[in-house]
Design a protein around this motif. Sequence first.
Motif, PDB file in Angstrom:
ATOM      1  N   GLY A   1      29.410  -4.248 -60.989  1.00 38.02           N
ATOM      2  CA  GLY A   1      29.304  -5.565 -61.662  1.00 38.02           C
ATOM      3  C   GLY A   1      30.449  -6.478 -61.011  1.00 38.02           C
ATOM      4  N   ALA A   2      30.932  -6.095 -59.789  1.00 39.04           N
ATOM      5  CA  ALA A   2      32.043  -7.027 -59.198  1.00 39.04           C
ATOM      6  C   ALA A   2      31.383  -8.103 -58.311  1.00 39.04           C
ATOM      7  N   LYS A   3      32.140  -9.274 -58.577  1.00 42.09           N
ATOM      8  CA  LYS A   3      31.567 -10.528 -58.139  1.00 42.09           C
ATOM      9  C   LYS A   3      31.422 -10.559 -56.753  1.00 42.09           C
ATOM     10  N   ARG A   4      32.174  -9.683 -55.773  1.00 37.03           N
ATOM     11  CA  ARG A   4      31.967  -9.589 -54.546  1.00 37.03           C
ATOM     12  C   ARG A   4      30.708  -9.560 -53.752  1.00 37.03           C
ATOM     13  N   PHE A   5      30.116  -8.683 -54.620  1.00 40.06           N
ATOM     14  CA  PHE A   5      28.635  -8.309 -54.280  1.00 40.06           C
ATOM     15  C   PHE A   5      27.522  -9.216 -54.306  1.00 40.06           C
ATOM     16  N   VAL A   6      27.880 -10.478 -55.353  1.00 46.13           N
ATOM     17  CA  VAL A   6      26.905 -11.422 -55.623  1.00 46.13           C
ATOM     18  C   VAL A   6      27.254 -12.729 -55.551  1.00 46.13           C
ATOM     19  N   ASP A   7      28.701 -13.125 -55.631  1.00 46.11           N
ATOM     20  CA  ASP A   7      29.095 -14.405 -55.430  1.00 46.11           C
ATOM     21  C   ASP A   7      30.109 -14.564 -54.701  1.00 46.11           C
ATOM     22  N   PRO A   8      29.929 -15.282 -53.613  1.00 41.66           N
ATOM     23  CA  PRO A   8      29.186 -16.124 -53.089  1.00 41.66           C
ATOM     24  C   PRO A   8      27.891 -15.043 -52.447  1.00 41.66           C
ATOM     25  N   PRO A   9      26.804 -15.732 -52.486  1.00 45.28           N
ATOM     26  CA  PRO A   9      25.631 -14.663 -52.081  1.00 45.28           C
ATOM     27  C   PRO A   9      25.852 -14.152 -50.681  1.00 45.28           C
ATOM     28  N   VAL A  10      25.487 -12.794 -50.557  1.00 42.68           N
ATOM     29  CA  VAL A  10      25.603 -12.045 -49.025  1.00 42.68           C
ATOM     30  C   VAL A  10      24.159 -11.782 -48.973  1.00 42.68           C
ATOM     31  N   LYS A  11      23.701 -12.106 -47.715  1.00 44.59           N
ATOM     32  CA  LYS A  11      22.426 -12.238 -47.471  1.00 44.59           C
ATOM     33  C   LYS A  11      21.548 -10.695 -47.619  1.00 44.59           C
ATOM     34  N   ASN A  12      22.364  -9.868 -47.418  1.00 42.80           N
ATOM     35  CA  ASN A  12      21.618  -8.629 -47.599  1.00 42.80           C
ATOM     36  C   ASN A  12      21.880  -7.719 -49.043  1.00 42.80           C
ATOM     37  N   TYR A  13      22.598  -8.485 -49.901  1.00 43.36           N
ATOM     38  CA  TYR A  13      23.011  -7.888 -51.309  1.00 43.36           C
ATOM     39  C   TYR A  13      22.235  -8.465 -52.370  1.00 43.36           C
ATOM     40  N   PHE A  14      21.647  -7.830 -53.198  1.00 40.53           N
ATOM     41  CA  PHE A  14      20.617  -8.334 -54.198  1.00 40.53           C
ATOM     42  C   PHE A  14      21.078  -7.691 -55.486  1.00 40.53           C
TER      43      PHE A  14
ATOM     44  N   PRO B   1      31.698  -4.109 -45.718  1.00 42.38           N
ATOM     45  CA  PRO B   1      31.841  -4.544 -44.455  1.00 42.38           C
ATOM     46  C   PRO B   1      30.985  -3.948 -43.472  1.00 42.38           C
ATOM     47  N   TYR B   2      30.762  -2.735 -43.640  1.00 43.27           N
ATOM     48  CA  TYR B   2      29.757  -1.873 -42.632  1.00 43.27           C
ATOM     49  C   TYR B   2      28.349  -2.255 -42.829  1.00 43.27           C
ATOM     50  N   LEU B   3      27.977  -2.385 -44.106  1.00 43.78           N
ATOM     51  CA  LEU B   3      26.667  -2.691 -44.363  1.00 43.78           C
ATOM     52  C   LEU B   3      26.176  -4.103 -44.255  1.00 43.78           C
ATOM     53  N   THR B   4      27.414  -4.917 -44.343  1.00 37.63           N
ATOM     54  CA  THR B   4      26.963  -6.435 -44.061  1.00 37.63           C
ATOM     55  C   THR B   4      27.055  -6.639 -42.482  1.00 37.63           C
TER      56      THR B   4
ATOM     57  N   THR C   1      32.657   7.858 -49.258  1.00 36.42           N
ATOM     58  CA  THR C   1      31.430   7.001 -49.360  1.00 36.42           C
ATOM     59  C   THR C   1      31.124   6.248 -47.831  1.00 36.42           C
ATOM     60  N   VAL C   2      32.300   5.565 -47.340  1.00 44.20           N
ATOM     61  CA  VAL C   2      31.976   5.243 -46.071  1.00 44.20           C
ATOM     62  C   VAL C   2      31.332   6.245 -45.088  1.00 44.20           C
ATOM     63  N   GLN C   3      31.856   7.403 -44.951  1.00 41.64           N
ATOM     64  CA  GLN C   3      31.197   8.384 -44.143  1.00 41.64           C
ATOM     65  C   GLN C   3      29.931   8.686 -44.645  1.00 41.64           C
ATOM     66  N   LEU C   4      29.503   8.704 -45.665  1.00 46.21           N
ATOM     67  CA  LEU C   4      28.153   9.023 -46.275  1.00 46.21           C
ATOM     68  C   LEU C   4      27.424   8.054 -45.797  1.00 46.21           C
ATOM     69  N   VAL C   5      27.785   6.564 -46.348  1.00 50.98           N
ATOM     70  CA  VAL C   5      27.097   5.366 -45.869  1.00 50.98           C
ATOM     71  C   VAL C   5      26.548   5.433 -44.378  1.00 50.98           C
ATOM     72  N   LYS C   6      27.443   5.861 -43.549  1.00 53.80           N
ATOM     73  CA  LYS C   6      27.054   5.831 -42.158  1.00 53.80           C
ATOM     74  C   LYS C   6      26.035   6.638 -41.848  1.00 53.80           C
ATOM     75  N   ARG C   7      26.220   7.786 -42.321  1.00 47.52           N
ATOM     76  CA  ARG C   7      25.257   8.915 -42.467  1.00 47.52           C
ATOM     77  C   ARG C   7      23.728   8.481 -42.724  1.00 47.52           C
TER      78      ARG C   7
END
Length: 425
Positions: A154-167, A139-142, A109-115
């Motif tokens: 539905g993991a908490k880490r993506f929404v709470d606390p709010p991350v600027k670029n994650y919705f 971490p890379y996308l943030t 996933t990390v490789q493909l995200v960078k791609r």
Amino acid sequence: MKKNTLSKLLAVGLAAVLTLTACSGGSPAGGSSKSGGPQSGGTAQLAQGVSEKEILVGHLAPQSGVSAVYDLIRQGIQAYFNYTNEQGGVHGRKLKLIAYDDGYQPAKTVQLVKRLVEEDKVFALLGSACTPCNAAAQPYLTEKGTPVIMVSTGAKRFVDPPVKNYFGSSFLNYRVETKVFMDYTVNKLAKKRIAIVYQNDDFGKENLEASHEAVKNYPGVEILGEIPFVVSDPDMSSQAQKIKQLNPEAIIMFGPPNPVANFKKELHKYGIKDTPFIVSSIGANDLNLFKLAGSDVWAGTISSAVIPMPDAVDDPGMKLYVERFSKDFPGSSYHGFAQWGWSAAQVMVEGLKRTGPDITYDKFFDAMHTFDNWKGSMYSGVTFAPDNHYGLTSMFITQAVDGKIIPISKTINFNPKTNEITYEK
């Protein structure tokens, strides 16, 4: 005398040039945007992945292997993009989906995200599946600031606390769902001796932690055992044997479709057929489970949903979805996972429309914060605010009955600030 006059004229000319440069900011027209995140050049200073004619969107999920059923999410997104493009696109731009198969492997996933970000130069990622995969890429996308919309986790880490670029997420937050499951098991099913079966990774452990948090609110309720499994292992016999030894009054399982189906089949082999079996929505809310587990085996399984099943409602929006998805992917099931993709795409397209034609990341983020119980998608309501990136906080309980998945409760609301659970009457 002439020499002094010439020197003065040169000095005046140089001062004028410096003044003009200072007024222009010292940058050529079409320089980098200040809106944050990867940006492209051009006089409009549009965000990366946005051109005059198209908007590039990335997606990652298993398209093969034991978790290939998640590819239905991609199909749902593509179907809605096709429909939107036929209506003229968004601000005259066509939506283009670039999707890769990460095989449910975080390293891949990390490789493909960078791609996607560095080579394909997508504007955003939409509906990507797999909790550990999304966690590995976060971490890379943030750091890059790339918008990540409605992750299929539905993991908490993506929404709470709010991350600027994650919705948001394309289905209910795991901790919210788990707390509702515990409340429903205790207060509606009247069961107190509970066994937990969980996927042994970030996804499963988060649900396990939430289960222990929730059970503290119910005196006399006991978690008899915690039984892990590995998603790639097709043999669930040892887990079923442990359940038989524990003899719980209810079983709550957190996992994707294939291991969940295999586990339910093993339970039947051991004669465990009447014990309430409650499964996270990512592993149960799809008619494919009747095929994976067998109709008789899967019957009675309890889960949750944030989107009604197509056969359970009669409205123009659902009819449009069924018609368009069936046209684009005639061999695929339009129940469950495909709906998540379509609905997540609805949210993103609405956000782009609200952004206006000059799409920068800051403008897009501001537009996403204007969602206030928006009901323009298949979801019952979508809400975002600077201090709330959950998106979805309402659900209903479902059950597998006669080859269908039907609602067996009205809407259940969860308040993230107070942890209060309320059942609509």
